[in-house]
Motif scaffolding. Sequence first.
Motif, PDB file in Angstrom:
ATOM      1  N   ALA A   1       0.833  -1.204   0.000  1.00 17.88           N
ATOM      2  CA  ALA A   1       0.000   0.000   0.000  1.00 17.88           C
ATOM      3  C   ALA A   1       0.866   1.252   0.000  1.00 17.88           C
ATOM      4  O   ALA A   1       0.552   2.250  -0.674  1.00 17.88           O
ATOM      5  CB  ALA A   1      -0.925  -0.005   1.222  1.00 17.88           C
ATOM      6  N   MET A   2       1.970   1.209   0.750  1.00 15.05           N
ATOM      7  CA  MET A   2       2.889   2.338   0.806  1.00 15.05           C
ATOM      8  C   MET A   2       3.506   2.615  -0.558  1.00 15.05           C
ATOM      9  O   MET A   2       3.658   3.779  -0.961  1.00 15.05           O
ATOM     10  CB  MET A   2       3.986   2.069   1.840  1.00 15.05           C
ATOM     11  CG  MET A   2       3.508   2.132   3.277  1.00 15.05           C
ATOM     12  SD  MET A   2       4.621   1.306   4.431  1.00 15.05           S
ATOM     13  CE  MET A   2       6.101   2.253   4.243  1.00 15.05           C
ATOM     14  N   LEU A   3       3.875   1.553  -1.277  1.00 18.52           N
ATOM     15  CA  LEU A   3       4.463   1.741  -2.603  1.00 18.52           C
ATOM     16  C   LEU A   3       3.493   2.490  -3.514  1.00 18.52           C
ATOM     17  O   LEU A   3       3.888   3.420  -4.235  1.00 18.52           O
ATOM     18  CB  LEU A   3       4.822   0.384  -3.213  1.00 18.52           C
ATOM     19  CG  LEU A   3       5.509   0.453  -4.590  1.00 18.52           C
ATOM     20  CD1 LEU A   3       6.906   1.030  -4.457  1.00 18.52           C
ATOM     21  CD2 LEU A   3       5.565  -0.921  -5.246  1.00 18.52           C
ATOM     22  N   ALA A   4       2.210   2.087  -3.468  1.00 17.47           N
ATOM     23  CA  ALA A   4       1.204   2.759  -4.296  1.00 17.47           C
ATOM     24  C   ALA A   4       1.022   4.213  -3.863  1.00 17.47           C
ATOM     25  O   ALA A   4       0.989   5.120  -4.706  1.00 17.47           O
ATOM     26  CB  ALA A   4      -0.121   1.998  -4.200  1.00 17.47           C
ATOM     27  N   MET A   5       0.928   4.450  -2.544  1.00 20.69           N
ATOM     28  CA  MET A   5       0.688   5.801  -2.034  1.00 20.69           C
ATOM     29  C   MET A   5       1.888   6.710  -2.289  1.00 20.69           C
ATOM     30  O   MET A   5       1.737   7.849  -2.736  1.00 20.69           O
ATOM     31  CB  MET A   5       0.388   5.754  -0.535  1.00 20.69           C
ATOM     32  CG  MET A   5      -0.899   5.040  -0.168  1.00 20.69           C
ATOM     33  SD  MET A   5      -2.397   5.916  -0.664  1.00 20.69           S
ATOM     34  CE  MET A   5      -2.575   7.085   0.661  1.00 20.69           C
ATOM     35  N   PHE A   6       3.102   6.214  -2.007  1.00 20.00           N
ATOM     36  CA  PHE A   6       4.295   7.034  -2.202  1.00 20.00           C
ATOM     37  C   PHE A   6       4.579   7.255  -3.678  1.00 20.00           C
ATOM     38  O   PHE A   6       5.084   8.308  -4.079  1.00 20.00           O
ATOM     39  CB  PHE A   6       5.501   6.388  -1.522  1.00 20.00           C
ATOM     40  CG  PHE A   6       5.368   6.279  -0.028  1.00 20.00           C
ATOM     41  CD1 PHE A   6       4.472   7.070   0.669  1.00 20.00           C
ATOM     42  CD2 PHE A   6       6.134   5.375   0.685  1.00 20.00           C
ATOM     43  CE1 PHE A   6       4.336   6.970   2.051  1.00 20.00           C
ATOM     44  CE2 PHE A   6       6.015   5.266   2.073  1.00 20.00           C
ATOM     45  CZ  PHE A   6       5.114   6.065   2.747  1.00 20.00           C
ATOM     46  N   GLY A   7       4.258   6.240  -4.489  1.00 19.78           N
ATOM     47  CA  GLY A   7       4.382   6.414  -5.930  1.00 19.78           C
ATOM     48  C   GLY A   7       3.477   7.533  -6.420  1.00 19.78           C
ATOM     49  O   GLY A   7       3.852   8.317  -7.301  1.00 19.78           O
ATOM     50  N   MET A   8       2.276   7.626  -5.829  1.00 20.61           N
ATOM     51  CA  MET A   8       1.354   8.708  -6.194  1.00 20.61           C
ATOM     52  C   MET A   8       1.893  10.070  -5.766  1.00 20.61           C
ATOM     53  O   MET A   8       1.642  11.084  -6.421  1.00 20.61           O
ATOM     54  CB  MET A   8      -0.014   8.460  -5.550  1.00 20.61           C
ATOM     55  CG  MET A   8      -0.765   7.273  -6.125  1.00 20.61           C
ATOM     56  SD  MET A   8      -1.137   7.440  -7.890  1.00 20.61           S
ATOM     57  CE  MET A   8      -2.516   8.574  -7.821  1.00 20.61           C
ATOM     58  N   VAL A   9       2.642  10.094  -4.651  1.00 20.94           N
ATOM     59  CA  VAL A   9       3.283  11.353  -4.228  1.00 20.94           C
ATOM     60  C   VAL A   9       4.282  11.795  -5.295  1.00 20.94           C
ATOM     61  O   VAL A   9       4.333  12.972  -5.675  1.00 20.94           O
ATOM     62  CB  VAL A   9       3.992  11.185  -2.863  1.00 20.94           C
ATOM     63  CG1 VAL A   9       4.798  12.438  -2.516  1.00 20.94           C
ATOM     64  CG2 VAL A   9       2.988  10.892  -1.762  1.00 20.94           C
TER      65      VAL A   9
END
Length: 423
Positions: A338-346
């Motif tokens: 989930a972090m990879l998806a969220m940080f990728g969106m950042v």
Amino acid sequence: MNGFKATTLGIQHLLAMYAGAILVPLIIGAELNFTPAQMTYLVAIDIMMCGIATLLQVWKGKYIGVGLPVVLGCTFTAVSPIIAIGSSGGLGAIYGAIIASGIIIVLISGIFGLLVRFFPPVVTGSVVTIIGVSLIPVAINNMGGGQGAEDFASASNVGLAFITLLIIILIYRFFDGFIRAIAILLGLVIGTVIAVFMGKVDFTPVIEASWLHVAMPFYLATPTFETSAIITMTLVAMVSLVESTGVYYALSDICDRKLTSKDLARGYRSEGLASIIGGIFNAFPYTTFSQNVGLIQVSGVRDRKVIFITGGMLVALGFLPKLAALTTIIPTPVLGAAMLAMFGMVITQGIKMLAPEIAKSMENAMIVAIAVGLGIGVAVVPELFESLPKEYGINILTSNGIVCGSVTAIVLNILFNMIGRKK
């Protein structure tokens, strides 16, 4: 609008922001080695403070509140700086910096409109990109089971992480509207359910957590005030205000309401006040959540009553540690996906901000190249400036990649785009 419909829409807004709200304390707590009891408190108090920050902003008073249907949650731009401050200066330095930066934002709220000229998209985009890139190693380590874990990078951990990531991608691909808005949350839930069958979930924190608790000031740490930490969090807060300004204008357009400078000042003041309260109760700085703006566009409902209900529910949930403990049992590989998806969106948000600016001029391209390169470089190789004399305070600007990159972007923007240029 009847109460049932308003409550249903309020729950929908809560679900849309919930994953973002809980991920920040879960990531920070894991990186700073919090105990299960501390993690439960951190998540519970964070949810409560999200509600308080939202209510402060939705309510239009004389001095605080932009008065738009906006939902607030923890800003992801603060994750990397908080981890860095906590690793070097301890928890007290984190909360001292959050409180001090909140006070500074309250004090400058009336004139921040004048300071915004020093934070054009070429600067804020660079800062957001640096923050996003510096967070990716945290996500990757968690996908492997957490740095230092005995089973780090085991087939079961990596497999669980990629199954969770695939679930998020499939939801995002084949659904739209509200379901797409909660893709991360659904990925966390489904990934955790799969992990239960793999024997990777420990329910002990949920069993041991109490049903009710009372928020206590300085429960985790007493604030200490360190100059470099305060500068870091103030820069993060200013970048968040610039992002929030965009959300304010987007909502004002949706709600057919023209914003004045006084409206903006009240909005900035509310965010500063939310950070002060967050620091006192050992939570975090807060900013507007853009995913809820998208939800308003999808539903077409602009009534502030709905957001008042959302804020009230968040405050109520903050008194339920048992529910907060449920979020702490999410396995590290699931959280990492989930972090990879969220940080990728950042990162993509930063790129989205930078792309048109780079296309405008080669000067902007040079600003981005140096600021992002130096910011990420210092984050990766922090010992680069260790030999600089500390008595002049230079190390304050060079000890943190985000501060270094931010200051570089601001200075280069002044040099290339402001000095000697006609208005």
